[in-house]
Scaffold this motif. Structure first.
Motif, PDB file in Angstrom:
ATOM      1  N   ARG A  89       0.851  -1.195   0.000  1.00 17.32           N
ATOM      2  CA  ARG A  89       0.000   0.000   0.000  1.00 17.32           C
ATOM      3  C   ARG A  89       0.879   1.235   0.000  1.00 17.32           C
ATOM      4  NH1 ARG A  89      -3.191   1.907   5.269  1.00 17.32           N
ATOM      5  NH2 ARG A  89      -0.998   1.969   5.861  1.00 17.32           N
ATOM      6  N   ILE A  90       0.515   2.201  -0.857  1.00 12.45           N
ATOM      7  CA  ILE A  90       1.139   3.524  -0.844  1.00 12.45           C
ATOM      8  C   ILE A  90       0.183   4.457  -0.123  1.00 12.45           C
ATOM      9  CG2 ILE A  90       2.079   5.402  -2.233  1.00 12.45           C
ATOM     10  CD1 ILE A  90       2.325   3.385  -4.560  1.00 12.45           C
ATOM     11  N   SER A  91       0.613   5.042   0.972  1.00 13.01           N
ATOM     12  CA  SER A  91      -0.247   5.915   1.764  1.00 13.01           C
ATOM     13  C   SER A  91      -0.456   7.259   1.072  1.00 13.01           C
ATOM     14  CB  SER A  91       0.377   6.149   3.147  1.00 13.01           C
ATOM     15  OG  SER A  91      -0.296   7.164   3.850  1.00 13.01           O
ATOM     16  N   ALA A  92      -1.723   7.672   0.981  1.00 18.10           N
ATOM     17  CA  ALA A  92      -2.027   8.989   0.412  1.00 18.10           C
ATOM     18  C   ALA A  92      -1.582  10.096   1.349  1.00 18.10           C
ATOM     19  CB  ALA A  92      -3.519   9.098   0.128  1.00 18.10           C
ATOM     20  N   ALA A  93      -1.489   9.800   2.631  1.00 24.51           N
ATOM     21  CA  ALA A  93      -1.147  10.818   3.619  1.00 24.51           C
ATOM     22  C   ALA A  93       0.305  11.260   3.528  1.00 24.51           C
ATOM     23  CB  ALA A  93      -1.451  10.293   5.023  1.00 24.51           C
ATOM     24  N   ASP A  94       1.233  10.289   3.406  1.00 26.84           N
ATOM     25  CA  ASP A  94       2.647  10.660   3.426  1.00 26.84           C
ATOM     26  C   ASP A  94       3.487   9.958   2.354  1.00 26.84           C
ATOM     27  OD1 ASP A  94       2.771   8.073   4.378  1.00 26.84           O
ATOM     28  OD2 ASP A  94       3.327   8.622   6.428  1.00 26.84           O
ATOM     29  N   GLY A  95       2.864   9.168   1.495  1.00 30.29           N
ATOM     30  CA  GLY A  95       3.596   8.504   0.430  1.00 30.29           C
ATOM     31  C   GLY A  95       4.398   7.297   0.862  1.00 30.29           C
ATOM     32  N   SER A  96       4.296   6.901   2.123  1.00 31.01           N
ATOM     33  CA  SER A  96       5.055   5.750   2.605  1.00 31.01           C
ATOM     34  C   SER A  96       4.522   4.456   2.001  1.00 31.01           C
ATOM     35  CB  SER A  96       4.991   5.667   4.136  1.00 31.01           C
ATOM     36  OG  SER A  96       3.647   5.511   4.577  1.00 31.01           O
ATOM     37  N   VAL A  97       5.402   3.460   1.893  1.00 24.35           N
ATOM     38  CA  VAL A  97       5.049   2.166   1.310  1.00 24.35           C
ATOM     39  C   VAL A  97       5.117   1.100   2.390  1.00 24.35           C
ATOM     40  CG1 VAL A  97       5.646   0.434  -0.415  1.00 24.35           C
ATOM     41  CG2 VAL A  97       5.942   2.862  -0.941  1.00 24.35           C
ATOM     42  N   ALA A  98       4.049   0.329   2.521  1.00 26.74           N
ATOM     43  CA  ALA A  98       3.990  -0.725   3.532  1.00 26.74           C
ATOM     44  C   ALA A  98       3.568  -2.034   2.885  1.00 26.74           C
ATOM     45  CB  ALA A  98       2.997  -0.350   4.635  1.00 26.74           C
ATOM     46  N   VAL A  99       4.157  -3.149   3.335  1.00 26.66           N
ATOM     47  CA  VAL A  99       3.737  -4.455   2.865  1.00 26.66           C
ATOM     48  C   VAL A  99       2.528  -4.889   3.698  1.00 26.66           C
ATOM     49  CG1 VAL A  99       5.353  -5.694   4.395  1.00 26.66           C
ATOM     50  CG2 VAL A  99       4.456  -6.804   2.328  1.00 26.66           C
ATOM     51  N   LEU A 100       1.514  -5.424   3.037  1.00 28.00           N
ATOM     52  CA  LEU A 100       0.278  -5.816   3.705  1.00 28.00           C
ATOM     53  C   LEU A 100       0.173  -7.321   3.901  1.00 28.00           C
ATOM     54  CD1 LEU A 100      -2.215  -3.452   1.847  1.00 28.00           C
ATOM     55  CD2 LEU A 100      -1.058  -3.071   4.032  1.00 28.00           C
ATOM     56  N   THR A 101       0.692  -8.090   2.961  1.00 26.74           N
ATOM     57  CA  THR A 101       0.710  -9.540   3.115  1.00 26.74           C
ATOM     58  C   THR A 101       1.802 -10.127   2.223  1.00 26.74           C
ATOM     59  OG1 THR A 101      -0.559 -11.602   2.918  1.00 26.74           O
ATOM     60  CG2 THR A 101      -1.077  -9.871   1.353  1.00 26.74           C
ATOM     61  N   LYS A 102       2.419 -11.202   2.731  1.00 27.32           N
ATOM     62  CA  LYS A 102       3.436 -11.940   1.982  1.00 27.32           C
ATOM     63  C   LYS A 102       2.982 -13.374   1.742  1.00 27.32           C
ATOM     64  CE  LYS A 102       7.193  -9.482   4.425  1.00 27.32           C
ATOM     65  NZ  LYS A 102       8.415  -9.695   5.252  1.00 27.32           N
ATOM     66  N   GLU A 103       1.758 -13.690   2.107  1.00 25.86           N
ATOM     67  CA  GLU A 103       1.333 -15.086   2.147  1.00 25.86           C
ATOM     68  C   GLU A 103       0.973 -15.681   0.792  1.00 25.86           C
ATOM     69  OE1 GLU A 103      -3.110 -15.695   3.333  1.00 25.86           O
ATOM     70  OE2 GLU A 103      -2.373 -14.005   4.521  1.00 25.86           O
ATOM     71  N   MET A 104       0.740 -14.859  -0.232  1.00 20.60           N
ATOM     72  CA  MET A 104       0.332 -15.392  -1.523  1.00 20.60           C
ATOM     73  C   MET A 104       1.557 -15.660  -2.400  1.00 20.60           C
ATOM     74  SD  MET A 104      -3.132 -13.168  -2.183  1.00 20.60           S
ATOM     75  CE  MET A 104      -3.708 -14.275  -3.460  1.00 20.60           C
TER      76      MET A 104
END
Length: 345
Positions: free
Chosen positions: A202-217
């Protein structure tokens, strides 16, 4: 054959061709019907609920062809056109009513000067809340936005200082957050990748940070939100585990524990395609490309019917007023009118 008859036949043939093509606004010649559109496969009905979504006389029209691998369609409401990727040719194409297909953007996914193999071009495309085009770039391994001057602005190019594999598809949440998948299909040598997993980010609209949400697939690909945005559907393009998962979306935008939505692994050996791109209509029905074409699922997971294209089918998108589904299937672009509607940016 006398010259007068020969000339008349040539004239009639020319008029017929002009009428069929709609050139210069000409209609069909008097006494002739308009040429029927070429069909892209057939439509299979498996549940009575499908008839509420697709008229019984509906046809998937073939409106474009000759591509190497068409993908990532998105409708541009402001410019009344459809954009889609031709990945091997490193292009974004444009289809306009009455005008057909043209090249919209060269070097859409790979900007390097040295030719490379594999799948270098853009894949998934998206129109954001301000009408700008976003692209998943295979070759340059990033998510970008096309700027008015023709340049690209990178929105996400790495995770923990490691380049992505090859961003594949993306979807926009109403708050502006961008969710995208990152399988290795665009890498020339997948074994040489820097990230050790294929993730959903996910790329956050608030600050542009990138976070991984799931690695399971194993091979996350297409993704789409339910109408209330409380569920995120993700396709898994793994022939050994050809499934769609559904994840609850938490208040902070992260994902809860995923659950199986549908499994078509048993169909992979007999039908072309894998779970790939998808869209959800206003009633929550899932239009998901997979083995056989575009499979339509009810929100409860029941398989209602299939647009059986006969080709490996990559993606689909709602367009025009929302009641038209555009389909990218290998070398073809298709269109089918619906009785339901999907959201158009």
């Amino acid at each position: 054959m006398n010259a007068q008859l020969s000339g008349r036949r040539i004239l009639l043939a020319a008029l017929s061709t002009l009428a069929a093509a709609g050139i210069a606004g000409l209609g069909p010649a008097r006494g002739q019907d308009k040429e029927a559109p070429k069909a892209l496969g057939t439509i299979e009905r498996l549940d009575p609920r499908f008839d509420e979504l697709v008229a019984k006389d509906a046809v998937v029209e073939r409106i474009g062809e000759g591509f190497e691998w068409s993908e990532g369609p998105v409708w541009d409401r402001r410019n009344n056109c459809l954009y889609f990727s031709d990945i091997p040719r490193n292009r974004v194409m444009k289809w306009q009513p009455g005008k057909g297909v043209s090249v919209f953007l060269e070097k859409s996914g790979y900007s390097g000067a040295i030719p490379r193999g594999g799948e270098p071009g853009s894949n998934g495309l998206l129109i954001d809340n301000e009408g700008r085009l976003l692209l998943c770039q295979h070759g340059d391994r990033r998510v970008v936005r096309l700027e008015p001057d023709g340049s690209f602005r990178a929105l996400a190019s790495n995770y923990i200082n490691k380049p992505f594999n090859s961003p594949n598809d993306l979807v926009l949440k109403s708050n502006g957050d961008i969710y995208f998948t990152d399988p290795p299909y665009g890498l020339v040598q997948p074994a040489a990748r820097e990230l050790e997993f294929n993730g959903v980010f996910r790329i956050s609209a608030a600050d542009g940070s990138v976070a991984v949400l799931t690695k399971e697939m194993t091979f996350p690909n297409g993704l789409a939100f339910s109408p209330d945005e409380k569920t995120l559907y993700v396709a898994n393009s793994d022939p050994k585990k050809a499934i769609w998962m559904k994840f609850p979306v938490k208040e902070d935008g992260t994902l809860g524990e995923g659950r199986l939505f549908a499994d078509v692994t048993s169909s992979v050996a007999s039908k072309k395609g894998l779970p790939d791109g998808m869209k959800v209509d206003e009633k929550g029905n899932l239009f998901a490309t997979g083995p056989g074409g575009v499979l339509v699922f009810a929100p409860d997971g029941t398989h209602l019917g299939t647009f059986a294209t006969g080709e490996a089918t990559a993606n689909c998108a709602f367009g025009e007023d929302g009641s038209t589904l555009f389909i990218t299937a290998d070398m073809y672009l298709g269109r089918v009118r619906l009785l339901t509607k999907g959201r158009v940016p």
